[in-house]
Design an enzyme around this catalytic site. Structure first.
Site, PDB file in Angstrom:
ATOM      1  N   LYS A   1      77.154  53.778  -9.239  1.00 21.37           N
ATOM      2  CA  LYS A   1      77.805  54.103  -7.969  1.00 21.37           C
ATOM      3  C   LYS A   1      79.111  54.834  -8.266  1.00 21.37           C
ATOM      4  CE  LYS A   1      80.765  52.237  -5.241  1.00 21.37           C
ATOM      5  NZ  LYS A   1      81.403  53.468  -4.670  1.00 21.37           N
TER       6      LYS A   1
ATOM      7  N   GLU B   1      87.714  47.193 -16.432  1.00 18.68           N
ATOM      8  CA  GLU B   1      88.886  47.963 -16.855  1.00 18.68           C
ATOM      9  C   GLU B   1      89.687  48.229 -15.599  1.00 18.68           C
ATOM     10  OE1 GLU B   1      91.284  50.766 -16.929  1.00 18.68           O
ATOM     11  OE2 GLU B   1      89.745  52.155 -17.645  1.00 18.68           O
TER      12      GLU B   1
ATOM     13  N   CYS C   1      94.953  55.045 -15.076  1.00 15.30           N
ATOM     14  CA  CYS C   1      95.193  53.601 -15.172  1.00 15.30           C
ATOM     15  C   CYS C   1      96.183  53.278 -16.281  1.00 15.30           C
ATOM     16  CB  CYS C   1      93.871  52.862 -15.386  1.00 15.30           C
ATOM     17  SG  CYS C   1      92.885  53.533 -16.739  1.00 15.30           S
TER      18      CYS C   1
ATOM     19  N   GLU D   1     101.364  48.958  -9.419  1.00 16.94           N
ATOM     20  CA  GLU D   1     100.711  50.183  -9.880  1.00 16.94           C
ATOM     21  C   GLU D   1     100.669  51.173  -8.715  1.00 16.94           C
ATOM     22  OE1 GLU D   1      96.824  51.476 -12.436  1.00 16.94           O
ATOM     23  OE2 GLU D   1      96.495  50.089 -10.786  1.00 16.94           O
TER      24      GLU D   1
END
Length: 489
Positions: A180, A256, A290, A387
């Protein structure tokens, strides 16, 4: 604009070949302009069921897991060659769909994806178990077997690279899969599915379902016939994936997740090089990384000089159309992310940080933001804790090595980190003290196919890249049989 129209035209037939059970479509919007560039079939839980059934049939009864590793490797190598042959189209799709720089896509991301396939093609015929030295009259050995049907959930910031960081090792292992892609950036994944068939990957082995995380992604995570889930994305969604896996069939999960990675710059560093590295750490890929070095800590002896040079060099990171070869910072992926980044910039101002550079939208249309640097940042500020996933640097000062290590580790994340120093002693001490999955010394974004990448703490677990990634998609079976009258054990 003419280039993006050409891309849309030549790939419309591929886009239209994907269907959903509901007949619904979702819009994919170009961050360059904010305009709709395509409508893609929207899959939901019913489509996931169909894809999983196809993957299960292909795993249980199809040729792919039963091929020799050498034969699988040849198919993966052909797949890699097809990516090379279509590099212009793929680089362009990434630019108009994700806002990524065309030049860099063609130079780095697309070749990296092809070489991931080649790396694991070379590993496919080297999957071996061990012969065991048993302590009594038994003969034992281990088999490494493909884990089964894998669900891959891909993020939107590196649609091409992260697609193959998961798909390539799982294909090499002999798994089948449902992939996906992020609903924001589905176009390259659809093209990869088309190329997979041309490469000779059998039907049912690699199934792509475009859909929203709350429907298609959730269905993959909770599916009773999916044997493993690999997810890259936010920590918040990673929790949901893990919970769904636990509540269904206890499938193993690799995650992750987010990061708030520190860059520690010491007094002995070359200031010009350190400035360039710090800017690369946070502004590369418009901060949508990231592992972005979003918290920069500079030792007090060079701090003032560093800030002065940073303010000048930050302006060299020109914002513009990702198809323009002079552009260094493209648009954020969509309006939601654009508004999220701007809201964090406003938080930084309200909490008392000093805006050194940037801080505003960079164009009247599209989702462009000026590269932004805050000084006078405190550890408890939102721009230091959260973040942001955009081109926003939080710059802070430290005194001693011990204080720098303490600041670096003061985060719930532990994905990546950077150290800039000429001292081997400092590099050794700090690299062993930082709680992160990778430490880059005098470099940043030092990704490589052979180097495992993954996090500590709330940045997740499990590695992409390297042989560790291949072993995520294998399980160990021990086989034991008695031996009689053997002259030796």
């Amino acid at each position: 604009p003419s280039y993006s129209f050409h891309l849309f035209f030549i790939h419309q037939e591929i886009i239209n070949s994907f269907i959903s059970s509901t007949g619904r479509t979702l819009e994919t919007i170009s961050p360059r302009t904010g305009e709709v560039i395509a409508r893609v079939a929207e899959g939901d839980s019913v489509d996931v069921d169909l894809a999983v059934a196809a993957a299960r049939q292909a795993f249980d009864h199809g040729p792919w897991p039963r091929m020799s590793g050498f034969a699988r490797g040849r198919v993966l190598s052909k797949f890699a060659d097809l990516i090379d042959q279509n590099a212009d189209e793929l680089a362009g799709l990434e630019s108009i769909d994700a806002g990524k720089l065309f030049t860099f896509n063609k130079m780095a991301d697309i070749p990296f994806a092809a070489n991931l396939l080649r790396y694991y093609a070379g590993a496919a015929d080297k999957i071996h178990g061990d012969v065991l030295k048993m302590s009594r009259e038994l003969h034992g050995y281990t088999l490494l077997e493909p884990i089964g049907v894998v669900g891959h959930i891909i993020p939107w910031n590196f649609p091409c690279t992260l697609f193959f960081s998961k798909v390539a090792p799982s294909l090499a292992a002999g798994c089948t899969m449902v992939v996906k892609p992020a609903e924001q950036t589905p176009l390259s994944a659809l093209f990869f599915a088309h190329l997979a068939r041309e490469a000779g990957i059998p039907d049912g082995v690699m199934n792509v379902v475009v859909g929203y995380g709350a429907t298609a992604g959730a269905a993959i995570s909770a599916h009773m016939d999916v044997d493993k889930v690999s997810f890259t994305g936010s920590t918040e969604v990673g929790r949901k994936v893990m919970q769904a896996a636990a509540l269904s069939n206890l499938k193993p999960v690799s995650l992750e997740l987010g990061g708030k990675s520190p860059v520690l710059i010491f007094d002995d560093a070359d200031v010009d090089k350190a400035v360039d590295l710090a800017l690369l750490a946070i502004f590369y890929n418009k901060g949508e990384v990231c592992a972005a070095g979003s918290r920069v800590f500079v030792q007090e002896g060079i701090y003032d000089e560093f800030v002065k040079k940073l303010a000048v060099k930050a302006k060299e990171w020109t914002v513009g159309d990702p198809l323009d070869p002079t552009t260094r910072v493209g648009p954020q992926v969509n309006k939601t992310q654009f508004e999220r980044v701007l809201s964090y910039i406003e938080h930084g101002k309200r909490e008392g940080a000093t805006l050194l550079t940037g801080g505003k939208p960079a164009a009247e249309t599209g989702f462009y933001i000026q590269p932004t640097v805050f000084t006078d940042v405190k550890e408890d500020m939102m721009i230091s804790r959260d973040e942001i996933f955009g081109p926003v640097m939080a710059l802070m000062k430290f005194k001693t090595i011990e204080e720098g290590i303490k600041y670096a580790n003061n985060t719930k994340y532990g994905l990546a980190s950077g150290i800039v120093t000429k001292s081997l002693d400092i590099a050794n001490t700090v690299s062993r003290s930082i709680k992160a999955g990778v430490v880059w010394i005098n470099c940043y974004h030092g990704f490589d196919i052979d180097c495992p990448f993954g996090g500590y703490k709330m940045s997740g677990f499990g590695k992409d890249f390297g042989m560790e990634a291949l072993h995520k998609y294998l399980q160990t079976k021990a086989v034991v049989t008695p031996i009689y009258n053997s002259p030796w054990l």
